[in-house]
Design a protein around this motif. Structure first.
Motif, short mmCIF file in Angstrom:
data_model
loop_
_atom_site.label_atom_id
_atom_site.label_comp_id
_atom_site.label_asym_id
_atom_site.label_seq_id
_atom_site.Cartn_x
_atom_site.Cartn_y
_atom_site.Cartn_z
N SER A 292 19.77 5.42 -8.23
CA SER A 292 20.82 5.97 -7.37
C SER A 292 20.24 6.96 -6.37
O SER A 292 20.79 7.16 -5.29
N HIS A 293 19.08 7.56 -6.71
CA HIS A 293 18.40 8.43 -5.73
C HIS A 293 17.37 7.65 -4.92
O HIS A 293 16.57 8.25 -4.20
N ALA A 294 17.36 6.31 -5.04
CA ALA A 294 16.40 5.46 -4.32
C ALA A 294 14.96 5.95 -4.52
O ALA A 294 14.16 6.00 -3.58
N CYS A 295 14.62 6.29 -5.76
CA CYS A 295 13.28 6.79 -6.04
C CYS A 295 12.26 5.67 -5.93
O CYS A 295 12.49 4.56 -6.40
N ASP A 296 11.12 5.97 -5.30
CA ASP A 296 10.11 4.95 -5.08
C ASP A 296 9.00 5.03 -6.12
O ASP A 296 9.09 5.79 -7.09
N ARG A 297 7.94 4.24 -5.90
CA ARG A 297 6.85 4.12 -6.86
C ARG A 297 6.02 5.38 -7.02
O ARG A 297 5.19 5.46 -7.91
N ALA B 124 6.79 4.19 -17.67
CA ALA B 124 5.98 2.98 -17.83
C ALA B 124 6.68 1.77 -17.25
O ALA B 124 6.03 0.85 -16.74
N SER B 125 8.01 1.75 -17.30
CA SER B 125 8.78 0.55 -16.96
C SER B 125 9.39 0.58 -15.56
O SER B 125 9.64 -0.49 -14.99
N TYR B 126 9.69 1.76 -15.03
CA TYR B 126 10.36 1.80 -13.73
C TYR B 126 9.42 1.24 -12.66
O TYR B 126 8.30 1.76 -12.50
N MET B 127 9.85 0.22 -11.99
CA MET B 127 9.01 -0.46 -10.98
C MET B 127 7.64 -0.81 -11.58
O MET B 127 6.64 -0.81 -10.86
N ALA C 242 9.12 0.02 -0.88
CA ALA C 242 9.56 1.11 0.00
C ALA C 242 8.87 2.42 -0.39
O ALA C 242 8.55 2.66 -1.54
N GLU C 243 8.60 3.23 0.62
CA GLU C 243 7.99 4.55 0.37
C GLU C 243 8.76 5.59 1.14
O GLU C 243 8.89 5.49 2.35
N ALA C 244 9.27 6.58 0.38
CA ALA C 244 10.05 7.67 1.00
C ALA C 244 11.13 7.11 1.91
O ALA C 244 11.37 7.62 3.00
N PRO D 82 -0.58 14.88 -7.51
CA PRO D 82 -0.38 14.31 -6.16
C PRO D 82 1.02 14.64 -5.64
O PRO D 82 2.00 14.50 -6.37
N LYS D 83 1.07 15.09 -4.41
CA LYS D 83 2.38 15.37 -3.80
C LYS D 83 3.17 14.08 -3.63
O LYS D 83 2.57 13.01 -3.47
N ALA D 84 4.48 14.16 -3.68
CA ALA D 84 5.31 12.96 -3.49
C ALA D 84 6.66 13.38 -2.94
O ALA D 84 7.00 14.57 -2.95
N GLY D 85 7.41 12.39 -2.47
CA GLY D 85 8.71 12.69 -1.88
C GLY D 85 9.71 13.19 -2.91
O GLY D 85 10.59 14.01 -2.60
#
Lengths: 369, 369
Positions: free
Chosen positions: B95-100, B121-124, A333-335, B37-40
């Motif tokens: 819990s914040h549904a953070c992505d890659r 290093a480990s998240y996703m 999933a992205e954003a 890099p910008k991200a959500g």
């Protein structure tokens, strides 16, 4: 292909390249490990089901290579793919004062392989490990490609590393005693390679399902080898899943939601993937990418393989909403937009989003009696 | 060197290369992050001490780059460098549904940096992260080089990964409010670079200790930059500690035993390293590698920096035995043999074993009143 001949699949990843050896009578043969670097200690990681059958013979086969061979036995099941189980491995390593050259051996199915790999990636920031997969699912999927992970209560495989083994030893004889349900679960990942990459292979499975289910050696050798070849081809192009590799997740977006929604371990991973592939195919059809004939053909093979094809109910009040919220924490999933692996023509996959209302239709249709 | 000028140290690691920016008024300036890099989403990881001071200004500075900026606050101290604290980061991410693409910001000292790095290093299986170190120790040591880890009850930094940040932002102003004890702890890692690599730098520290302890900007800028340069030079040659990099562990073999033996958090890491350097220098002298003049010179600077130089008693019955058994689980140990980082001439280190009885003499002498 002669079943008695050693088959080898090479995973080509520069300095992290390794080989998969495929045959019967392999895991308990010291020659299978003779090319590995010698070290003072090895640790066999296994579970309560596989350990009593295979840990002693493996220990004996490793004796020429390692002065000491320790064993740690984890509880069996996806619901134990947790930090607590992982810590049992660290406890064993530290209580035996294992150093940076200690080699870990993952003896078991996908859960043992994923946890052993992550432990090897993390112990002292990285020690070598070898996969000795004893289930069909682990031989054709989880032992290839270096994805390691544990689950978090809020999502499957959320915590892990990309970490490659030194070698994979696929002993086909270990599949002979596999429970039927485990064989079917493994077949889900075998069937998967058809729609995403090779419809000739798919047709071969359709024609030879009886021989596979009778555990004929030649049939097992073929499906393990061909699955590993396809996965090796994909992973060789995209080790860290920047793009192409995501197609290996066909059926997994819906499948992970099923596993997390029912509670890890209620359905086997392969069962969830089998059903997830049917749902992803239905979504592909609703988006006009494939026709109903393809969906039926895939659904029939999955059902004949002994896998569920009807999506389980995860929430009485808002079932589709529950699926959607579980899928939004998927790693692809992205954003907040769910990325699905869809089939845009049989033998070819594409990764893309889909309108929520179409996804809801698939879920609602799949959960109807 | 003008304190108001931006200093940059490059860490050259092929596609994992990054820069360290050093100056005052940096961490709360949006320009410090403009090239990322910008991200959500971004997640600031901090602790109960640093968070109330700096989390809000950092959040504001990140706003142009990230649509959402979340914060998680960990308990402060080495004794909380555990799986439980690490899991608070994963809980926040999920819990914040953070992505890659979510970027983690480590705002704090070495413990926050090590845990945030390992979580990233480990998240996703890997998300980007940025170090914003607010202690001297973190600025000169733990934020450079990509070592991330948590502790295990049986050993320090036993579980972790090599994982490089996108950038390191060293804001010298954050050192102005650092408690004296923390400044001294950081100085241990600064002083370390002298005996192992640069005795001119060592002499500079001797001559300018007053300016450093008065937190003069130019002095702080010099020690942070020179320490990062030396570490960058070492890490650039040996990212994964196959050889040379181990010299950065001067003082750490004895130091880790002190930390684990007293209980993590009783002595600060830098305090244990300060004392450990004295012990390692004494061992070097007993093995005939350096003379008493060098040992005294090093001991005096460490003492003047406000660090302990007398080894603590870890066990009343068999103190040296306790030190030895704790040091045998050190990551540098091989097949039970402890590897020490010793000084074979001032400005040059060597990694080697030492007879147990000589090590015992050092420990016994160091613990005498």
């Amino acid at each position: 292909m002669k079943a008695s001949e050693l088959q080898t699949v090479s995973i080509d990843l520069a300095e992290r390249s390794y080989n998969i050896a495929i045959r019967g009578s392999l895991f308990d043969n010291p020659l299978s490990y003779a090319e590995l670097p010698k070290a003072g200690a090895a640790l066999i990681v296994t579970n309560t089901t596989v350990g009593p059958l295979y840990a002693q013979p493996l220990k004996k086969a490793l004796a020429p290579q390692y002065a000491q061979v320790h064993t740690v036995v984890l509880p069996d099941g996806e619901e134990f793919k947790t930090w607590e189980s992982l810590n049992l491995i660290f406890d064993a390593l530290l209580s035996h004062a294992c150093d940076r050259k200690t080699t870990l051996f993952a003896l078991g199915g996908g859960v043992v392989g994923d946890m052993t790999g992550f432990a090897a990636a993390s112990y002292m920031r990285g020690v070598p490990f070898v996969q000795v997969p004893t289930t069909l699912l682990a031989q054709v999927d989880s032992s290839v490609g270096g994805k390691t992970a544990i689950n978090h209560p809020l999502g499957k495989n959320m915590i892990g590393a990309f970490y490659q083994p030194l070698k994979v030893v696929c002993d086909l004889d270990t599949l002979k005693t596999l429970p039927q349900r485990e064989l079917s679960a493994g077949l889900a990942e075998v069937i998967k390679y058809g729609p995403i990459a090779d419809m000739d292979f798919f047709a071969w499975i359709e024609a030879n399902l009886g021989a596979i289910q009778a555990r004929e050696s030649a049939a097992l050798a073929h499906i393990v080898k061909r699955s590993c070849e396809i996965k090796a081809w994909v992973v060789g192009q995209d080790e860290r899943e920047a793009g192409l590799r995501a197609i290996l997740n066909f059926g997994h977006t819906f499948g992970h939601a099923i596993e997390a929604g029912l509670g890890f371990g209620v359905w086997l991973h392969g069962e969830a993937v089998g059903c997830g592939m049917v749902m992803a195919a239905q979504l592909s059809a609703r988006l006009g990418l494939v026709d109903a004939f393809f969906v039926n053909r895939l659904t029939q093979l999955i059902a004949k393989a002994g896998l569920p094809v009807k999506a389980p109910l995860l929430d009485v009040a808002d079932n589709a909403g529950r699926y959607l919220s579980l899928m939004r924490v998927d790693k692809k999933a992205e954003a907040g937009e769910i990325k699905f692996v869809l089939i845009d023509k049989p033998g070819h996959a594409v990764v893309r989003g889909a309108p929520d209302d179409v996804v809801r239709q698939v879920i609602d249709a799949g959960c109807k009696e």
